[in-house]
Design a protein around this motif. Structure first.
Motif, PDB file in Angstrom:
ATOM      1  N   MET A   1       0.820  -1.207   0.000  1.00  0.00           N
ATOM      2  CA  MET A   1       0.000   0.000   0.000  1.00  0.00           C
ATOM      3  C   MET A   1       0.854   1.257   0.000  1.00  0.00           C
ATOM      4  O   MET A   1       0.563   2.236  -0.655  1.00  0.00           O
ATOM      5  CB  MET A   1      -0.904  -0.018   1.234  1.00  0.00           C
ATOM      6  N   SER A   2       1.961   1.182   0.761  1.00  0.00           N
ATOM      7  CA  SER A   2       2.811   2.367   0.760  1.00  0.00           C
ATOM      8  C   SER A   2       3.321   2.642  -0.650  1.00  0.00           C
ATOM      9  O   SER A   2       3.408   3.782  -1.084  1.00  0.00           O
ATOM     10  CB  SER A   2       3.982   2.176   1.715  1.00  0.00           C
ATOM     11  N   LEU A   5       0.534   4.305  -2.492  1.00  0.00           N
ATOM     12  CA  LEU A   5       0.372   5.707  -2.113  1.00  0.00           C
ATOM     13  C   LEU A   5       1.477   6.552  -2.717  1.00  0.00           C
ATOM     14  O   LEU A   5       1.271   7.678  -3.131  1.00  0.00           O
ATOM     15  CB  LEU A   5       0.379   5.853  -0.592  1.00  0.00           C
ATOM     16  N   ARG A   6       2.654   5.955  -2.732  1.00  0.00           N
ATOM     17  CA  ARG A   6       3.775   6.727  -3.257  1.00  0.00           C
ATOM     18  C   ARG A   6       3.570   6.998  -4.752  1.00  0.00           C
ATOM     19  O   ARG A   6       3.822   8.095  -5.229  1.00  0.00           O
ATOM     20  CB  ARG A   6       5.072   5.963  -3.010  1.00  0.00           C
ATOM     21  N   GLY A   9       1.235   9.692  -5.047  1.00  0.00           N
ATOM     22  CA  GLY A   9       1.904  10.969  -4.794  1.00  0.00           C
ATOM     23  C   GLY A   9       2.628  11.458  -6.028  1.00  0.00           C
ATOM     24  O   GLY A   9       2.539  12.627  -6.404  1.00  0.00           O
ATOM     25  N   VAL A  10       3.294  10.537  -6.670  1.00  0.00           N
ATOM     26  CA  VAL A  10       4.051  10.905  -7.871  1.00  0.00           C
ATOM     27  C   VAL A  10       3.120  11.432  -8.950  1.00  0.00           C
ATOM     28  O   VAL A  10       3.380  12.437  -9.601  1.00  0.00           O
ATOM     29  CB  VAL A  10       4.854   9.700  -8.372  1.00  0.00           C
ATOM     30  N   LEU A  12       0.150  12.776  -8.537  1.00  0.00           N
ATOM     31  CA  LEU A  12      -0.312  14.091  -8.123  1.00  0.00           C
ATOM     32  C   LEU A  12       0.731  15.156  -8.442  1.00  0.00           C
ATOM     33  O   LEU A  12       0.428  16.221  -8.948  1.00  0.00           O
ATOM     34  CB  LEU A  12      -0.591  14.110  -6.621  1.00  0.00           C
ATOM     35  N   THR A  13       1.971  14.775  -8.134  1.00  0.00           N
ATOM     36  CA  THR A  13       3.024  15.758  -8.335  1.00  0.00           C
ATOM     37  C   THR A  13       3.182  16.124  -9.792  1.00  0.00           C
ATOM     38  O   THR A  13       3.420  17.267 -10.137  1.00  0.00           O
ATOM     39  CB  THR A  13       4.373  15.216  -7.855  1.00  0.00           C
ATOM     40  N   SER A  14       3.057  15.123 -10.646  1.00  0.00           N
ATOM     41  CA  SER A  14       3.265  15.445 -12.052  1.00  0.00           C
ATOM     42  C   SER A  14       2.229  16.455 -12.507  1.00  0.00           C
ATOM     43  O   SER A  14       2.514  17.343 -13.297  1.00  0.00           O
ATOM     44  CB  SER A  14       3.236  14.186 -12.905  1.00  0.00           C
ATOM     45  N   ALA A  17       3.470  19.622 -11.215  1.00  0.00           N
ATOM     46  CA  ALA A  17       4.688  20.066 -11.883  1.00  0.00           C
ATOM     47  C   ALA A  17       4.380  20.774 -13.193  1.00  0.00           C
ATOM     48  O   ALA A  17       5.041  21.735 -13.565  1.00  0.00           O
ATOM     49  CB  ALA A  17       5.593  18.872 -12.137  1.00  0.00           C
ATOM     50  N   CYS A  21       6.064  24.262 -12.608  1.00  0.00           N
ATOM     51  CA  CYS A  21       7.481  24.181 -12.945  1.00  0.00           C
ATOM     52  C   CYS A  21       7.934  25.382 -13.750  1.00  0.00           C
ATOM     53  O   CYS A  21       7.381  25.701 -14.786  1.00  0.00           O
ATOM     54  CB  CYS A  21       7.760  22.923 -13.749  1.00  0.00           C
ATOM     55  N   SER A  23      11.495  25.829 -13.696  1.00  0.00           N
ATOM     56  CA  SER A  23      12.942  25.647 -13.821  1.00  0.00           C
ATOM     57  C   SER A  23      13.283  25.335 -15.269  1.00  0.00           C
ATOM     58  O   SER A  23      12.483  24.739 -15.987  1.00  0.00           O
ATOM     59  CB  SER A  23      13.406  24.511 -12.914  1.00  0.00           C
TER      60      SER A  23
END
Lengths: 441, 294
Positions: A1-2, A5-6, A9-10, A12-14, A17, A21, A23
């Protein structure tokens, strides 16, 4: 599960980003061969990481005058405190800043990992070379006369800080040679103090002492590294200090601690062979002794000689991944040669310039109240021209320091000698380089 | 924060009364540990009240002239008050991640406890193995992943990885299995409550002691997670307070004035942890013992 979830998270982040972003695109190895030409078209944005206190204000001064080359500065912990590791990670990930502060002793490490751009091919850098003290250029050219893996920023020429009042009261002459220094140490001991505190864990001070004596710890002929932590000169220095330790003429409080400050603040330690920035360390660490310190040239191995060590100093390097080496080099040169920047760096962070002209900065001309209004920077200006050329750092100094420091601590507490410690560090360093597949002779 | 830990066994020894260890010996051990854990805090507090000059040349464990307020003023004005910004960042990272992370862990653990579906045990075992993987080991891979998405050096680079808490999932599952009766859920379903509504209105309330425990664990873990921000962030304005103070501390050789600021800053930065513990300690104890029995 972790794991799930990770991944979430990734994802979501994309999404974040895409919008957040700003940069610049970072594609590693995107620089061409003859890379040092002005990038055409439009303003250039550079990222610069440095932990010099107050660096923001220096960069602001640049940005105000150079709308076409805007520098964004980022600060954080010092190099060995994590910033170097971050640089390596960022180089791996392709998002390193354009410029970074790198101390001289860490520069070869970045060089062997192929993280740096050789800006020696930039005409502006080649032209600026003569503005720097020759030995500081050695620190960034790393054995290749045409190369420059950074621009020298600051230096730490060494001298002798001493308690004028205590020496006078005890009727001891200020030692000009190391023999006199040892003789003075006995008298100081008789007067109830220690002539100095031997730095058991900060090997850099010892390196400066060995540098003054003409020791060469590392060499690189373009193919192979040589390691010589136990060359004759270094061994001489080690035996000298071992003798003082054996006779209990020096104390060995860990450096950079309140205890250490206290030894200076309460008249227990009478001298400190240290770098120019040490002036500020004493002034803040030992406020009760204001007005009682003076600065003299470092004691010499042979009377009449004039040689000084160096302790510390940084360069401004351009990373391999930078898309704008020319602009980066231009900024680095301004930062480390212009009177404006050098004055600011000196005011904000006590940096002592690496240029020949830097010694004449108005900020360095006046007397310092803590030192009885002595013009102490004149002593350091002279010292900075007396540092021997040709001293090279190794590519794995963290490992070398750690091992030597363990040995020094043991020697100070009576187990083994400083020479043993260096012999151990020599073997350990050679092994470390071999483990990292760095060719060693 | 560690200071509150040793008092927990003390309380249980007292409660059980018939311990084989003589009471005085237990008290002695507790007393020694208390002193041992409180001494650094005391030193920190005393150090924070001193001026720079007096810090080096007065007794480290007793007060000199009171300078605390001047020190605090210097701290919060240094470099345009960047310290306050760090504190706010820490609260945002930690509070936000602990709240959301607790919710995620609770829902996840609840689902694993109360629903039967293929692969349930596999997922649970994967989560359990996640407990064994230290956060430090994940920092670098996370950095490389975030780099691929150009998302390093952002708030999210620290916030999103901090949401995950395998131990919380484990705890929530154990607690939900024991504390939320299946019959109650059946009744709710029969009454027409949707699964989500059941979770929030019934199950979450029954699980609340466990949720507080998870929240506290998570809060402490994120507050103290130092390596992830160190690796991810290069913009000082995004630092949490731990990283900010650390970077000041590495500059003490160059700017000795910073030593005083680091000490006062450390004192202030442990205050939120102390507050969180004092407020939620009671729930936490209940939570731990509940988990232990099962």
């Amino acid at each position: 599960m972790s794991a799930f979830l990770r991944t979430l998270g990734v994802l979501l982040t994309s999404a974040v980003a895409v919008t957040a972003c700003s940069s610049p695109d970072a594609s590693p190895g995107g620089t061409g061969a003859a890379a040092c030409a002005p990038s055409g078209g439009g303003p250039v944005n550079l990222a610069f990481t440095s932990w010099v206190p107050g660096i923001e204000e220096v960069v602001q001064a640049w940005n105000a005058k150079n709308p076409d080359i805007q520098v964004k500065v980022q600060t954080g912990p010092n190099g060995n405190g994590g910033t170097y590791q971050n640089f390596f990670n960022q180089l791996k990930a392709g998002n390193a800043p354009d410029l970074g502060q790198i101390e001289y002793d860490a520069l070869p490490g970045f060089r062997v990992q192929d993280g740096l751009l050789d800006i020696g091919s930039c005409d502006i850098v080649a032209q600026a070379k003569d503005q720097f003290l020759p030995w500081t250029w050695d620190q960034v050219s790393l054995g290749d006369a045409k190369a420059a893996y950074g621009v020298p920023q600051d230096t730490g020429p060494m001298a002798l800080f001493y308690r004028a009042d205590l020496f006078e009261k005890a009727g001891i002459a200020i030692p000009a040679t190391w023999q006199e220094y040892a003789a003075a140490a006995e008298k100081v001991k008789a007067a109830g103090g220690h002539i100095t505190n031997f730095s058991q864990s900060d090997i850099n001070q010892f390196a400066g002492l060995a540098w003054q004596a003409g020791g060469h710890w590392f060499g690189n002929d373009g193919q192979k590294w040589t390691v010589s932590l136990t060359d004759d000169k270094t061994t001489k220095v080690a035996q000298y200090w071992q003798d003082l330790i054996d006779r209990k003429l020096v104390s060995s409080v860990p450096p950079w601690t309140a205890e250490w400050d206290n030894a200076y603040n309460t008249d227990q330690a009478w001298t400190w062979v240290s770098a120019v920035w040490g002036a500020n360390s004493i002034a803040t660490g030992a406020p009760k002794t204001a007005g009682k310190w003076r600065v003299a040239p470092m004691p010499q191995w042979d009377a009449g000689q004039a040689s000084a060590g160096n302790w510390g100093g940084s360069s401004t390097a351009v990373f391999k991944t930078s898309k704008h080496p020319y602009e980066a080099a231009k900024f680095a040169l301004w930062l480390n040669t212009s009177d404006e920047a050098l004055t600011l760096l000196n005011q904000k962070a006590n940096l002592y310039p690496a240029t020949k002209a830097g010694a004449n900065l108005p900020a360095l001309a006046s007397g310092v109240a803590f030192y009885g209004d002595q013009k102490i920077y004149e002593v350091f200006a002279k010292a900075s021209t007396q540092v021997p050329s040709g001293f090279t750092w190794g590519p794995a100094m963290t490992a070398t320091y750690a091992n030597a420091s363990d040995g020094f601590k043991a020697a100070v507490s009576g187990k083994g000698t400083l020479t043993d410690a260096l012999t151990g560090a020599q073997a350990f360093t050679v092994q470390t380089l071999k483990n990292q597949a760095i060719p060693v002779a | 924060m560690t200071t509150t830990l040793p008092t927990t066994p003390a309380a249980s020894v007292r409660r059980h009364g018939h311990s084989t260890v003589p009471r005085s010996a237990a008290m002695l051990i507790m007393g020694v540990s208390t002193v041992y854990f409180l001494l650094p805090l005391w030193w920190l507090f005393v150090g924070a009240t001193k001026s720079r000059e007096q810090f080096t040349d007065t007794q480290p464990l007793w007060f000199a002239d009171l300078h605390l307020f001047d020190n605090v003023r210097e701290l919060v004005t240094y470099r345009d008050g960047v310290f306050l910004r760090w504190i706010l960042n820490s609260v945002a990272y930690t509070g936000g991640a602990a709240l959301l992370g607790t919710l995620l862990a609770a829902m996840c653990g609840y689902a694993l406890a109360k629903y039967r579906f293929p692969g349930r045990e596999v997922i649970f075992n994967v989560v359990l193995s996640g407990v064994l993987v230290p956060a430090t080991a994940l920092a670098l891979p996370l950095f490389l992943i975030f780099s691929k998405m150009h998302a390093t050096n952002t708030f999210w680079a620290v916030f999103l990885p901090s949401l995950v808490n395998p131990f919380g999932v484990y705890l929530a599952r154990v607690y939900a299995t024991a504390g939320v009766p299946d019959g109650l859920l059946e009744a709710a379903r029969i009454d027409g409550s949707g699964e989500i509504r059941t979770f929030f209105t019934i199950s979450a309330k029954l699980m609340s002691p466990a949720l507080v425990t998870i929240f506290l664990f998570h809060f402490v873990a994120v507050w103290n997670n130092f390596l992830l921000p160190l690796i991810m962030l290069s913009d000082e304005r995004l630092f949490p307070v731990t990283l900010g103070l650390y970077s000041w501390n590495t500059q003490v050789n160059q700017v000795p004035e910073l030593r005083g600021l680091v000490i006062v800053g450390s004192l202030i930065s442990i205050a939120p942890l102390a507050v969180a513990f004092l407020l939620l300690q009671r729930f936490w104890r209940t939570g731990i013992s509940t988990g232990a029995v099962k």
